[in-house]
Design an enzyme around this catalytic site. Structure first.
Site, PDB file in Angstrom:
ATOM      1  N   THR A 139       0.825  -1.206   0.000  1.00 17.95           N
ATOM      2  CA  THR A 139       0.000   0.000   0.000  1.00 17.95           C
ATOM      3  C   THR A 139       0.860   1.256   0.000  1.00 17.95           C
ATOM      4  O   THR A 139       0.412   2.325  -0.419  1.00 17.95           O
ATOM      5  CB  THR A 139      -0.949  -0.006   1.209  1.00 17.95           C
ATOM      6  OG1 THR A 139      -1.626  -1.263   1.249  1.00 17.95           O
ATOM      7  CG2 THR A 139      -1.979   1.101   1.146  1.00 17.95           C
ATOM      8  N   TYR A 166       4.676 -12.382   4.641  1.00 17.02           N
ATOM      9  CA  TYR A 166       3.583 -11.799   3.860  1.00 17.02           C
ATOM     10  C   TYR A 166       3.387 -12.622   2.596  1.00 17.02           C
ATOM     11  O   TYR A 166       4.236 -12.622   1.707  1.00 17.02           O
ATOM     12  CB  TYR A 166       3.922 -10.334   3.539  1.00 17.02           C
ATOM     13  CG  TYR A 166       2.918  -9.575   2.713  1.00 17.02           C
ATOM     14  CD1 TYR A 166       1.606 -10.008   2.546  1.00 17.02           C
ATOM     15  CD2 TYR A 166       3.286  -8.376   2.107  1.00 17.02           C
ATOM     16  CE1 TYR A 166       0.687  -9.290   1.800  1.00 17.02           C
ATOM     17  CE2 TYR A 166       2.374  -7.642   1.347  1.00 17.02           C
ATOM     18  CZ  TYR A 166       1.087  -8.103   1.201  1.00 17.02           C
ATOM     19  OH  TYR A 166       0.193  -7.382   0.454  1.00 17.02           O
ATOM     20  N   LYS A 172       1.024 -12.525   7.365  1.00 14.07           N
ATOM     21  CA  LYS A 172      -0.079 -11.828   6.723  1.00 14.07           C
ATOM     22  C   LYS A 172      -0.494 -12.693   5.548  1.00 14.07           C
ATOM     23  O   LYS A 172       0.252 -12.833   4.566  1.00 14.07           O
ATOM     24  CB  LYS A 172       0.341 -10.430   6.260  1.00 14.07           C
ATOM     25  CG  LYS A 172      -0.745  -9.676   5.507  1.00 14.07           C
ATOM     26  CD  LYS A 172      -0.203  -8.351   4.970  1.00 14.07           C
ATOM     27  CE  LYS A 172      -1.274  -7.629   4.131  1.00 14.07           C
ATOM     28  NZ  LYS A 172      -0.740  -6.369   3.534  1.00 14.07           N
ATOM     29  N   VAL A 174      -4.072  -6.888   8.708  1.00 18.27           N
ATOM     30  CA  VAL A 174      -3.220  -5.823   8.186  1.00 18.27           C
ATOM     31  C   VAL A 174      -4.080  -5.128   7.140  1.00 18.27           C
ATOM     32  O   VAL A 174      -4.321  -5.657   6.065  1.00 18.27           O
ATOM     33  CB  VAL A 174      -1.920  -6.365   7.579  1.00 18.27           C
ATOM     34  CG1 VAL A 174      -1.057  -5.213   7.065  1.00 18.27           C
ATOM     35  CG2 VAL A 174      -1.145  -7.178   8.617  1.00 18.27           C
TER      36      VAL A 174
END
Length: 297
Positions: free
Chosen positions: A51, A139, A167, A209
């Site tokens: 992001t 992740y 995540k 998250v």
């Protein structure tokens, strides 16, 4: 000795990176945004993640951003540095710098584009984890990286004391179940998709998250706390209330919608670095209408 899994909290916001008109990182705005997030439901922020348009940022920009956000947060929440890279050497070096800066943890994405086999993924994460004492969140997002970090590989990596969380953004509930079955309750699993947070809580996950926590962090926090307190109906009500927003912030590639939404709400976060581009007029109109629906503008 393994860290307690609540170290990362339940709501971690994957923070956007503000840019100036000239395209440079706006560190002052990043500090203000981080402070705002900590005051509005976030237990921590991921800096320089997907992001945050990390793939467009230089090594030095990332290090400076870690420093700026850590100073701004000043112990009010956790700063998790996105130090993953598709080259192990670079990820090791950035992780070492983040450790010296004093961040609270690291987020390590599956190496993208290379498509390494599972043994390569294991060796990559092991190499990074061996160079830092910081707690690490893996992740897994195959839609971005081209590789799926399988539960059996995560189970191997969980033997390292500082790899304590993942995540998980496959969107596959069976994979989440397999992770939970293999890892027990000493390893934290976080949803990587806002709309899947509630279903994943039912599978023993610790939180999210989040992208949408930029906009409604307090409500997301209440949803999770309600579920954890046994008030399933209240959690479901909040999930359904926010569902349009969860889906709407992904009408095009993240972080384009959420950064646009924040700018519409009065933030000065700038534009995007190519190959990311601004929303179309149709998309902008949709986002504006959605924000009005939720009384955010």
């Amino acid at each position: 000795m393994r860290w307690i899994t609540v170290n990362f909290g339940s709501v971690i916001t994957a923070m956007v990176t503000p840019f100036k008109e000239n395209g440079k990182v706006n560190f002052a705005q990043a500090q203000k945004l981080a402070q705002f997030l900590m005051e509005n439901g976030s237990d921590g922020v991921v800096v320089s993640g997907t992001t945050g348009e990390a793939s467009t940022m230089s090594f030095g920009e990332k290090a400076d951003l870690f420093t700026a956000v850590k100073e701004a947060v000043d112990g009010k929440g956790l700063v998790i540095a996105g130090t993953g890279d598709n080259e192990t050497k670079t990820s090791v070096e950035l992780s070492e710098i983040a450790t010296k800066i004093g961040v609270d943890g690291l987020l390590l994405v599956v190496p993208y584009y290379n498509k390494p086999p599972q043994e390569g993924l294991y060796q990559h994460f092991k190499a990074v984890a061996s160079t830092t004492p910081l707690p690490i969140m893996l992740y897994n997002i195959p839609s971005r990286t081209g590789s799926n970090l399988l539960p059996e590989t995560v189970q191997r990596l969980a033997q390292m004391d500082n790899i304590i969380a993942i995540k998980e953004a496959t969107g596959a509930m069976d994979q989440v179940s397999e992770l939970r079955k293999r890892l027990g309750d000493t390893f934290a699993i976080y949803s990587g998709d806002d709309s899947l947070t509630l279903p994943m809580l039912a599978l023993g996950c610790s939180g999210v998250v989040s992208v949408v926590a930029h906009l409604v962090g307090k409500k997301i926090k209440i949803m999770i706390e309600s579920f954890q307190a046994g008030n399933i109906q209240q959690a479901l009500n909040i999930h359904l209330e926010l569902f349009d927003l969860f889906r709407g912030m992904f009408i095009t590639t993240n972080p384009i919608p959420v950064k646009t939404a924040l700018n519409l709400m009065g933030w000065d976060l700038g534009g995007f670095r190519l190959p990311m581009v601004a929303v179309s007029e149709k998309e902008r109109s949709f986002i504006e209408k959605l924000l009005k629906q939720y009384q955010l503008i």
